[in-house]
Scaffold this active site. Structure first.
Site, mmCIF file in Angstrom:
data_model
loop_
_atom_site.group_PDB
_atom_site.id
_atom_site.type_symbol
_atom_site.label_atom_id
_atom_site.label_comp_id
_atom_site.label_asym_id
_atom_site.label_seq_id
_atom_site.Cartn_x
_atom_site.Cartn_y
_atom_site.Cartn_z
ATOM 1 N N HIS A 72 -11.162 -2.889 6.253
ATOM 2 C CA HIS A 72 -9.819 -2.341 6.473
ATOM 3 C C HIS A 72 -9.857 -1.240 7.548
ATOM 4 C CE1 HIS A 72 -8.900 -4.381 2.722
ATOM 5 N NE2 HIS A 72 -7.701 -3.856 2.622
ATOM 6 N N ASP A 80 -19.285 -7.454 -2.442
ATOM 7 C CA ASP A 80 -18.665 -6.137 -2.274
ATOM 8 C C ASP A 80 -19.483 -5.194 -3.139
ATOM 9 O OD1 ASP A 80 -17.219 -3.783 -2.503
ATOM 10 O OD2 ASP A 80 -15.274 -4.790 -2.369
ATOM 11 N N ASN A 126 -12.962 -13.440 -3.921
ATOM 12 C CA ASN A 126 -13.337 -12.128 -4.443
ATOM 13 C C ASN A 126 -12.473 -11.839 -5.664
ATOM 14 O OD1 ASN A 126 -11.263 -11.476 -2.017
ATOM 15 N ND2 ASN A 126 -10.925 -10.027 -3.688
ATOM 16 N N HIS A 138 -16.143 -8.746 1.175
ATOM 17 C CA HIS A 138 -14.788 -8.300 0.872
ATOM 18 C C HIS A 138 -14.652 -6.806 1.168
ATOM 19 C CE1 HIS A 138 -12.273 -6.364 -2.368
ATOM 20 N NE2 HIS A 138 -11.400 -7.228 -1.902
ATOM 21 N N SER A 139 -13.424 -6.366 1.377
ATOM 22 C CA SER A 139 -13.217 -4.931 1.595
ATOM 23 C C SER A 139 -11.912 -4.462 0.967
ATOM 24 C CB SER A 139 -13.215 -4.685 3.103
ATOM 25 O OG SER A 139 -12.130 -3.919 3.516
ATOM 26 N N ASN A 140 -11.872 -3.175 0.676
ATOM 27 C CA ASN A 140 -10.635 -2.466 0.354
ATOM 28 C C ASN A 140 -10.556 -1.286 1.324
ATOM 29 O OD1 ASN A 140 -11.068 -3.241 -3.042
ATOM 30 N ND2 ASN A 140 -9.175 -3.628 -1.964
ATOM 31 N N ARG A 186 -4.418 3.817 -7.634
ATOM 32 C CA ARG A 186 -3.776 2.899 -6.684
ATOM 33 C C ARG A 186 -2.789 2.033 -7.459
ATOM 34 N NH1 ARG A 186 -6.361 -2.026 -2.963
ATOM 35 N NH2 ARG A 186 -4.330 -2.945 -2.555
ATOM 36 N N LYS A 243 -3.967 -11.557 5.331
ATOM 37 C CA LYS A 243 -3.633 -11.332 3.928
ATOM 38 C C LYS A 243 -2.295 -11.993 3.643
ATOM 39 C CE LYS A 243 -5.336 -9.482 1.253
ATOM 40 N NZ LYS A 243 -6.187 -10.004 0.211
ATOM 41 N N TYR A 300 -8.591 -7.810 10.210
ATOM 42 C CA TYR A 300 -7.904 -8.018 8.936
ATOM 43 C C TYR A 300 -6.405 -7.795 9.138
ATOM 44 C CZ TYR A 300 -7.933 -8.081 3.784
ATOM 45 O OH TYR A 300 -7.771 -8.400 2.469
ATOM 46 N N LYS A 313 -8.590 -12.620 9.710
ATOM 47 C CA LYS A 313 -8.191 -12.944 8.337
ATOM 48 C C LYS A 313 -6.767 -12.460 8.127
ATOM 49 C CE LYS A 313 -8.916 -11.297 3.605
ATOM 50 N NZ LYS A 313 -9.903 -11.011 2.559
ATOM 51 N N GLU A 339 -9.133 -18.340 1.051
ATOM 52 C CA GLU A 339 -9.666 -17.377 0.083
ATOM 53 C C GLU A 339 -8.721 -17.279 -1.110
ATOM 54 O OE1 GLU A 339 -11.127 -13.886 2.184
ATOM 55 O OE2 GLU A 339 -10.569 -12.636 0.473
ATOM 56 N N HIS A 394 0.839 -1.206 0.000
ATOM 57 C CA HIS A 394 0.000 0.000 0.000
ATOM 58 C C HIS A 394 0.873 1.255 0.000
ATOM 59 C CE1 HIS A 394 -4.060 -1.613 1.717
ATOM 60 N NE2 HIS A 394 -3.500 -2.514 0.925
ATOM 61 N N ASP A 436 -5.735 -15.449 2.850
ATOM 62 C CA ASP A 436 -6.048 -14.979 1.492
ATOM 63 C C ASP A 436 -4.778 -14.601 0.742
ATOM 64 O OD1 ASP A 436 -6.990 -13.806 -0.795
ATOM 65 O OD2 ASP A 436 -7.856 -12.049 0.189
ATOM 66 N N PRO A 437 -4.203 -15.537 -0.049
ATOM 67 C CA PRO A 437 -2.985 -15.193 -0.795
ATOM 68 C C PRO A 437 -3.250 -14.511 -2.143
ATOM 69 C CG PRO A 437 -3.401 -17.559 -0.945
ATOM 70 C CD PRO A 437 -4.572 -16.963 -0.208
ATOM 71 N N ASN A 438 -4.480 -14.137 -2.411
ATOM 72 C CA ASN A 438 -4.808 -13.444 -3.663
ATOM 73 C C ASN A 438 -4.242 -14.154 -4.896
ATOM 74 O OD1 ASN A 438 -4.916 -10.575 -1.779
ATOM 75 N ND2 ASN A 438 -6.540 -10.976 -3.250
HETATM 76 O O1 GKR Z 1 -5.863 -4.011 0.657
HETATM 77 O O2 GKR Z 1 -4.042 -5.032 0.041
HETATM 78 C C1 GKR Z 1 -5.262 -4.987 0.192
HETATM 79 C C2 GKR Z 1 -6.062 -6.203 -0.140
HETATM 80 O O3 GKR Z 1 -5.256 -7.196 -0.653
HETATM 81 C C3 GKR Z 1 -7.158 -5.843 -1.086
HETATM 82 O O4 GKR Z 1 -6.663 -5.096 -2.147
HETATM 83 C C4 GKR Z 1 -7.895 -7.034 -1.620
HETATM 84 O O5 GKR Z 1 -8.783 -6.614 -2.605
HETATM 85 O O6 GKR Z 1 -8.724 -7.312 0.620
HETATM 86 C C5 GKR Z 1 -8.730 -7.729 -0.618
HETATM 87 C C6 GKR Z 1 -8.977 -9.197 -0.803
HETATM 88 O O7 GKR Z 1 -9.658 -9.774 0.001
HETATM 89 O O8 GKR Z 1 -8.531 -9.765 -1.797
HETATM 90 MG MG MG Z 2 -9.632 -11.694 -1.007
#
Ligand code: GKR
Ligand code: MG
Length: 434
Positions: A359, A303, A279, A330-332, A414, A203, A152, A201, A256, A32, A231-233
């Protein structure tokens, strides 16, 4: 003719980009930046009453919001179907690119749903104010009076480097460093102590997946029985996802987005013991049929910011219910207008079965655009506002301060990856990475 008279004619739609301080939270696409960008929508009606919406702050998105907002002038704030038609027609001629607001992490969302969402929320807010009822009433009523959120957790540097420093020598912000399981447990202790969260949760997608699994195990040992998510995206391969999923069997409430795509998620889902949430692989209505057909997911994270607003999120809730999918949220990084909208939707959605993401703990409390401090956590939950509309009031001084921060910070989108590359030039956000 009476029926041709708008009940509440829209006279103006104002869109103000804002920025607020954000700590260096790490994720699969980078870190971020020092400022999180948002946009605040004010939809003004001929009665003088206004409604509020909040969304992403990327400049392209703000441009789209303004373009569509201008086309809503003269329309009825009560006629959401007509407002959506106007938005659809306007965006049909859109030639802008980008503006998804999520730093490359969640890009399959539709421009229309993203742009329409804050306008719809603002229309519902003004409707509620004019009818003297909270937005939940307009959504069909409340299934709950307070909404549980998960704490989070993020890996993070001590602070933003700046002034020629590196992540290792950065001056510490108030949140502390979290670069290993011990740091994550300490962060969780702070969050649980301060907000009372009853779910956590993490990240992930940042470090070696076994380190992240160890962090989850350390959390389970420190907070026995607390629901945990990782949540490893989508930073993991199918093989890694299966290995880590099996290692964390019995420890995670859900995993996730371990990996990308319908097929990969389905393969992982068939071989790990816990439910899979997303998400990323399902972020728009046309993703639902292939995901259901492939058996890719168990839980969809709603979301309203990218599912097209609160009513479209209710449609999503109905579809999830029909197909036996769980529903979470979900959130940002976000401010109080978004939080109010999230609370109203979560109260109105019968089948939100999990603590929602937010967040919120990562922002300074007076960094907001709403008056006062309308949200308090009790036992990890926040009461759903009961005042008319969203139940929050715009603080114009705060709005002006955060708008100045937007203008001054120099960011226009962003971009966690470019920021990360200032400190780690070889960093690549390509997935899968582990
Ligand atoms: O804020 O870095 C972040 C999160 O990784 C966010 O961008 C994701 O969209 O929170 C989110 C998620 O659940 O994937
Ligand atoms: Mg996620």
């Amino acid at each position: 003719m009476m029926q041709d008279q708008p009940a509440a004619a829209i006279t103006e739609v104002r869109v103000t980009p804002v920025a607020f301080a954000d700590p260096p939270l790490l994720n699969a696409v980078g870190v971020h930046e020092p400022w999180a960008l948002r946009s605040i929508v004010e939809l003004v009606t001929d009665s003088g009453e206004y409604g509020l919406g909040e969304s992403y702050g990327d400049a392209v998105h703000v441009q789209r919001l303004r373009k569509v907002g201008a086309e809503l002038v003269g329309l009825d704030a009560f006629d959401i179907a007509r407002l959506r038609i106007a938005a659809t027609e306007t965006l049909a001629h859109d030639t802008l690119t980008g503006g998804h607001g999520t730093s490359g992490m969640v890009t399959g969302t539709t421009d229309l749903d993203r742009v329409f969402a804050p306008l719809e929320v603002a229309a519902l807010d003004v409707q509620g104010k004019l009818l003297n009822v909270p937005v939940t009433t307009l959504l069909g009523g409340r299934h709950r009076e307070s909404i549980p959120f998960s704490g989070y957790l993020f890996y993070k540097w001590a602070g933003h480097p700046g002034d020629g420093r590196t992540p290792d020598t950065a001056e510490a912000d108030g949140f502390g460093t979290a670069l290993d399981p011990e740091g994550i447990v300490a962060q969780a202790e702070w969050m649980v102590e301060r907000y009372g969260f009853t779910a956590l949760k993490l990240k992930g997608g940042v470090f070696d997946p076994h380190q992240e699994a160890s962090a989850i195990e350390a959390l389970a040992a420190r907070f026995p029985g607390i629901p945990l998510r990782l949540d490893p995206n989508a930073a993991w391969t199918v093989e890694t996802s299966i290995e880590i999923g099996r290692r964390l069997g019995g420890t995670l409430e859900y995993l996730e987005d371990p990996t990308a795509g319908f097929a990969g998620m389905a393969e992982v889902r068939g071989q790990v013991p816990m439910p899979l949430a997303t998400n990323m692989c399902v972020v728009a209505f046309d993703h639902l049929p292939p995901a259901v057909a492939a058996g890719s997911i168990d839980i969809v994270l709603s979301d309203h910011h990218f599912w097209g607003g609160l009513r479209r999120s209710q449609e999503l809730a109905g579809i999830a219910d029909t197909f036996g999918l769980g529903l979470s949220m979900h959130s940002n990084s976000h401010l109080g207008v978004s939080l109010a909208a999230m609370l109203h939707f979560a109260a109105a959605a019968r089948n939100i079965d999990y603590a929602c993401d937010t967040h919120w703990p990562w922002k300074q409390s007076d960094d907001d655009v709403v008056e006062g401090s309308p949200f308090t956590f009790a036992g990890g939950s926040i009461a759903v506002p009961s005042a008319p509309g969203l139940g929050v009031t715009l603080d114009r001084d705060r709005l002006a301060r955060l708008n100045r921060a937007y203008e001054d910070c120099g960011l226009t989108a962003r971009d966690d990856t470019t920021y990360m590359r200032r400190f780690q030039p070889a960093f690549s956000p390509s997935i899968p990475r582990f």
